[in-house]
Write an enzyme that holds these catalytic residues in place. Sequence first.
Site, PDB file in Angstrom:
ATOM      1  N   CYS A 325       0.829  -1.203   0.000  1.00 38.21           N
ATOM      2  CA  CYS A 325       0.000   0.000   0.000  1.00 38.21           C
ATOM      3  C   CYS A 325       0.870   1.263   0.000  1.00 38.21           C
ATOM      4  O   CYS A 325       1.537   1.550  -0.985  1.00 38.21           O
ATOM      5  CB  CYS A 325      -0.970  -0.029   1.179  1.00 38.21           C
ATOM      6  SG  CYS A 325      -2.377   1.084   0.983  1.00 38.21           S
ATOM      7  N   HIS A 423      -3.536  -5.388   1.181  1.00 37.02           N
ATOM      8  CA  HIS A 423      -3.311  -5.784   2.570  1.00 37.02           C
ATOM      9  C   HIS A 423      -3.748  -7.246   2.730  1.00 37.02           C
ATOM     10  O   HIS A 423      -4.591  -7.742   1.977  1.00 37.02           O
ATOM     11  CB  HIS A 423      -4.124  -4.905   3.520  1.00 37.02           C
ATOM     12  CG  HIS A 423      -3.667  -3.488   3.574  1.00 37.02           C
ATOM     13  ND1 HIS A 423      -2.484  -3.108   4.168  1.00 37.02           N
ATOM     14  CD2 HIS A 423      -4.245  -2.349   3.110  1.00 37.02           C
ATOM     15  CE1 HIS A 423      -2.347  -1.798   4.075  1.00 37.02           C
ATOM     16  NE2 HIS A 423      -3.403  -1.313   3.428  1.00 37.02           N
TER      17      HIS A 423
END
Length: 475
Positions: A325, A423
């Site tokens: 991310c 994630h």
Amino acid sequence: MVQGTTSDAGKSVLVAGLCRVLARKGIKVAPFKPQNMALNSAVTKDGGEIGRAQAVQAQACNVEPTVHMNPVLIKPNSDTGAQIILQGKALSNMDAVGFHDYKRVAMGTVLDSFAKLTDEYESVMIEGAGSPAEINLRENDIANMGFAEEADVPVIIIADIDRGGVFAHLYGTLALLSESEQARVKGFVINRFRGDIGLLESGLDWLEEKTGKPVLGVLPFLHGLNLEAEDAITAEQELSSQVKLNVVVPVLTRISNHTDFDVLRLNPDINLRYVGKGEKIDKADLVILPGTKSVRDDLDYLRSQGWDKDIQRHIRLGGKVIGICGGYQMLGKLIDDPNGVEGSPGKSEGLGLLDITTTLTDSKQLTNTHAQLCLNGKTANVKGYEIHVGRSEVQGAQPLRLSSGEAEGAISECGQIMGTYLHGFFDEADVLSLVSEWVNGTQIKQQDFEQLKEKGINRIADAIAQHMNLDFLFK
């Protein structure tokens, strides 16, 4: 409603355990936390964002998490400001004073979510935040007694004996409440006790006599619950005699969703090391740049620690790097924030290790995702989730293919550096095995992470059933 004398007193764990106790009895139960402050979050089925602790509690209830289980989520992005998530969607950035004033408006949203849960479920287990005795936060309170009074719910207060001062914590917290709030408190729970309970009994008798409130239970210190933390980083590990993979994660100032690395920490074949301020990134097979709520600020922090040079040396020595991310965005050439989404508008030069450029945008990507990872001609299925602002333009190879058919992530020409927005990237056993083979040729067998979490939830529920007066609590 479970309230605590302090942060990290055990509220989240107690609520999760009570949820599982009720679920075992066939009662349709849901968790609820009016206001949560955390950078570890989860994506709900309907594409909203809530605190990760409430997602774990929903699992304890055997139900899917929804945005109404945590209607107000505060995600700090500076020492004085935060992004406010309202019923799963980003509302705006506010400073502490602005949010303090906004709470009187937010109470209506909180009560709306609570009403939806009470309409759907037989029982709702509520978790407070921090302590109800924070005098400076009492006005317009939506997190603790302010909510309890509005919703007219009973309260129990939990305290952590392991940190010391448990009787002062409980007695003092009760004393600082108003008369109506004190009447709402039905009893106390003492958490994380180790030793001979007989040595505690005189103190319990004193507390009950002085307050007129019963101690509903003394819960033991439970090690290795393997539940995803609300915010604090857990570094506890049990390693095998022959570690196969050394992983280093630099701790950024606004690190988010570090639960990504729990699956690595819990594997005895992996030595996971968090590197903090003033420490060097070294002795690693794999360096992982984590997610962050403030990408450009944390990129500056990374450079101030000399970690950019450590990473370059690591790559020269043949090491591998993965960015997740915000960490993925840092690995690119440029991060552009034209609208000041994460602070002052501007551009930051990335680490230049991946051929990508990122533009931060006002819209946030929130989705649960399935993908296929391809490395060295082998594939593995990934089950993850996306929580990010911004879009990245990728030049070159992309190692992931989403279920929609769209390519995702990036990998360098040298094959040593990889990034993804997903994630939960390491949670699936096949993915970890493929990644470890890519890193240093080892084969690592991953434990079933979901099974480990279930075991932890059941251990809490078993301890509650054994050590708490549930007949009194649920009468």
